[in-house]
Design a protein around this motif. Structure first.
Motif, PDB file in Angstrom:
ATOM      1  N   UNK A   1       8.558  18.498   9.280  1.00 34.37           N
ATOM      2  CA  UNK A   1       8.644  19.972   8.952  1.00 34.37           C
ATOM      3  C   UNK A   1       8.058  20.363  10.056  1.00 34.37           C
TER       4      UNK A   1
ATOM      5  N   UNK B   1       0.811  -1.151  -0.082  1.00 35.67           N
ATOM      6  CA  UNK B   1       0.086   0.029   0.029  1.00 35.67           C
ATOM      7  C   UNK B   1       0.780   1.424   0.015  1.00 35.67           C
ATOM      8  N   UNK B   2       0.526   2.453  -0.778  1.00 38.41           N
ATOM      9  CA  UNK B   2       1.184   3.357  -0.682  1.00 38.41           C
ATOM     10  C   UNK B   2       1.152   4.174   0.591  1.00 38.41           C
ATOM     11  N   UNK B   3       2.471   4.751   1.014  1.00 38.09           N
ATOM     12  CA  UNK B   3       2.423   5.476   2.073  1.00 38.09           C
ATOM     13  C   UNK B   3       3.329   6.799   1.790  1.00 38.09           C
ATOM     14  N   UNK B   4       3.149   7.905   2.638  1.00 39.24           N
ATOM     15  CA  UNK B   4       3.774   9.056   2.356  1.00 39.24           C
ATOM     16  C   UNK B   4       5.266   9.082   2.798  1.00 39.24           C
ATOM     17  N   UNK B   5       5.855  10.133   2.423  1.00 38.44           N
ATOM     18  CA  UNK B   5       7.149  10.093   2.691  1.00 38.44           C
ATOM     19  C   UNK B   5       7.147  10.896   3.960  1.00 38.44           C
TER      20      UNK B   5
ATOM     21  N   UNK C   1       8.003  14.238   5.634  1.00 35.57           N
ATOM     22  CA  UNK C   1       7.254  15.712   5.451  1.00 35.57           C
ATOM     23  C   UNK C   1       6.791  15.821   7.073  1.00 35.57           C
ATOM     24  N   UNK C   2       6.507  14.951   7.737  1.00 34.06           N
ATOM     25  CA  UNK C   2       5.926  15.149   9.170  1.00 34.06           C
ATOM     26  C   UNK C   2       6.889  15.840  10.068  1.00 34.06           C
TER      27      UNK C   2
ATOM     28  N   UNK D   1      14.372  21.779   2.401  1.00 34.45           N
ATOM     29  CA  UNK D   1      14.702  20.531   1.345  1.00 34.45           C
ATOM     30  C   UNK D   1      15.522  19.601   1.826  1.00 34.45           C
TER      31      UNK D   1
ATOM     32  N   UNK E   1      12.968  17.175   3.790  1.00 31.40           N
ATOM     33  CA  UNK E   1      12.208  16.280   3.033  1.00 31.40           C
ATOM     34  C   UNK E   1      12.867  15.298   2.374  1.00 31.40           C
TER      35      UNK E   1
END
Lengths: 407, 407
Positions: free
Chosen positions: B11, B1-5, B8-9, B137, B140
């Motif tokens: 930041x 399943x797709x997960x977020x990077x 970003x959390x 950056x 990220x």
């Protein structure tokens, strides 16, 4: 000590177009009299339309006056353009919010950069043959290991063949991100509602995200074919759509595009709106907006007058496509695509491989195309011709193929 | 399943400028009569110059004609512009090759994207206070862990304080990438030859790469100060320089910049030219060039007539800076910068913290600035004012500060 990102070393050298350029230069040097017709790169040739030009001049004038000068704009694009894109989608009965629309400098950067918001360990599925940017950006992002037998380990390839009319089945394993391009570059195949529904269902069942590249949507004339993934039921929960003014309005060098990230898109561990806000964060941090000289020209292109002008350009290019298809068919070459897409995907004759046919076509007919093998293992044995040329060149190319190509 | 990077959390929410916008909106809603003067964001206000406007109109006309229409250009920029940038550097006695110049859509994306060509494990050093893009950056890109006490673990911060006149010592540990910005955003400090030489030597000794952001170089009037890192001996072997037309020619919304990656730059495991070719690969894969509508306008800005026009704009903004500095000094506020840079870095009076002073300045004088704390831990107790405003607004702000600010 500083080190390079070693993933770059995994990239296959000789990106397709530099190799074409090298062979073309070599041929031209040896054959200074030969007039080459280039139908390789999908680059627009018709000038910008009247509405667009008028808008560009007006914006330039505004930038010359302190009362109307604009500095930094929103990274996500000017409100007028976001709204015009929302209105554009209404034609397909797709309802979007302006803040789901992210204006960009084109589909190429967005289709590469979108990976930034997903886990670096994401498993990516691509069509084969495929637009190389999806693959190369995955390689640079560390999603692959070695390159064997024409494919990167770590990527999942979805076969596009004559048997499935160049639109793939859903992956037979779980993946995280699925790139789909329809109308397709390079094959010119266009997915039906039913085919896209299968992918949306796959994304639902596997919690995957579909990254749908609709950069050639404007070339669809068959009203039964979907121009946006969001025409498919449930797509807003599983899909991101990337699009561009490049082919729609001749903006290839102007650089203007957009990406839709719906609020409803939810993936593992997120709530509605969170993925949309991640892309917002990526764009506001690492991008500073498309040029404000050209954004209102996008609005002009989407206006009622602008759309009529765009349609004329598209009709012109599609007539080119018809001429190329017929010409190839007349000499016995089997073609695909080129009906709702500006690319003609031709089967190389006499069992030649892609590069052999590239050389033959250049040497005998003085026509430069793109070898299918440059788009992936399953592109071998095929050849892409672009319909974006100037009409007299297209006619010259077809006449020369008929007269000079020995098959 | 797709997960977020998940990076970003990490930041810190509430990027500086949205928070300023929120407080400003709130104030305006409560005080509809108050006329706010905004000296927060470094956004240009003078219209584009005559040469630039002329060039833009001429390019638009060319795009209206099939004989002169241009589609895709080189991702690295048009030859004319690359050559004009090379010629521009000759003024500083810096010799570059056109293929070391990569035209882009601005310094912000380049300063973030440049990290792509280096190992994801690279240790990054930044100045504190710092332009937030370098930091965000890196976050990220996964180069940091938690955020504690105003700083990200994993980054190396180089203190910029009143004691060192806001230019840091070299790091006291080995790092891989060093971001330097001179003239500095936000402090307005400008590095001397001697100071930059120490960093080039540090890079040499530690096999580090300096990423030098020279976006405000045009504001240097003192001829003894370097306008390019490449004025420093040995810099070509260790440095990348990022620059922009944004502040040089008022192109903030136009989006045009450049990055110099010298052939001579060599890092661990590479040969000369290899790092340059990596950035070339990154840009050709993930970027499609700056808008071709605006590239020749960059050439116009660098022409002899264009440079005179640019200098007038710069003089105008620097006169603004003088007015702001003097006004603040008159009410007893200590200032830094604002002499060879368009930013005034003010010490908050009466021991107020940055946001307290932000609120006080807005409530009492109706002037909006930028709290120093938004640029890092060592920005606390400072305040940034931008000289890019319109003259009558600048005068109004200063008069109001003198009349209404209670200190």
């Amino acid at each position: 000590m500083a080190r390079i990102n070693e993933n770059y070393k995994k990239l296959q050298a000789g990106y397709l177009f530099p190799e074409i350029a090298r062979r073309t230069r070599e041929f031209a040097a040896k054959n200074p009299q030969a007039e080459l017709v280039r139908l390789g790169i999908g680059d627009t040739t018709l000038p910008l339309s009247e509405s667009v030009i008028k808008s560009l001049h007006a914006t330039v004038d505004k930038m010359a006056d302190s009362k109307t000068y604009r500095g930094y704009g929103a990274e996500q694009g000017q409100e007028e353009l976001r709204q015009a894109i929302v209105d554009h989608y209404r034609k397909y009965k797709v309802d979007l919010q302006p803040d789901e629309v992210f204006v960009s400098d084109g589909a190429k950067p967005d289709s590469a950069n979108i990976q930034s918001i997903f886990s670096s360990g994401a498993v990516v599925a691509v069509q084969d043959p495929v637009y190389p940017v999806y693959v190369d950006s995955a390689v640079i992002g560390g999603k692959t290991s070695g390159f064997y037998n024409g494919r990167y380990e770590g990527l999942v390839y979805m076969d596009c063949t004559e048997e499935n009319e160049f639109f793939p089945e859903v992956p037979d394993q779980k993946v995280d991100l699925v790139y789909l391009c329809s109308p397709n570059n390079p094959t010119g195949a266009v997915a039906t509602h039913k085919q896209l529904k299968k992918f949306v269902d796959y994304a639902h069942d596997n919690e995957a995200v579909i990254i749908f590249d609709a950069a050639y949507a404007a070339f669809i004339s068959d009203p039964s074919l979907p121009r946006s993934i969001f025409e498919i039921e449930g797509a807003e929960e599983h899909c991101i759509e990337i699009n561009s003014f490049s082919k729609l309005a001749g903006f290839t060098g102007v650089r203007l595009g957009w990406t839709i990230v719906p609020h409803k898109l939810v993936i593992e561990g997120t709530v509605p709106g969170e993925v949309q806000s991640l892309w917002n964060r990526r764009q506001t941090t690492m991008f500073n907006g498309a040029s404000n000289i050209v954004q209102l020209a996008g609005v002009a292109a989407l206006s009622s007058a602008g759309q009529k002008e765009c349609q004329k350009m598209i009709d012109y290019y599609m007539e080119n496509a018809r001429i190329i298809r017929n010409g190839l068919n007349d000499v016995g070459i089997v073609t695909f695509g080129g009906i709702n897409a500006p690319y003609i995907w031709a089967k190389t004759p006499d069992g030649l491989d892609s590069w052999e046919f590239f050389d033959k076509l250049m040497n005998e007919a003085h026509v430069v195309g793109t070898p299918g093998a440059g788009f992936g293992r399953l592109g071998e044995g095929y050849f892409r011709l672009s319909a974006f040329g100037e009409r007299s060149n297209i006619k010259k190319a077809v006449a020369s193929i008929k007269k000079n190509l020995k098959i």
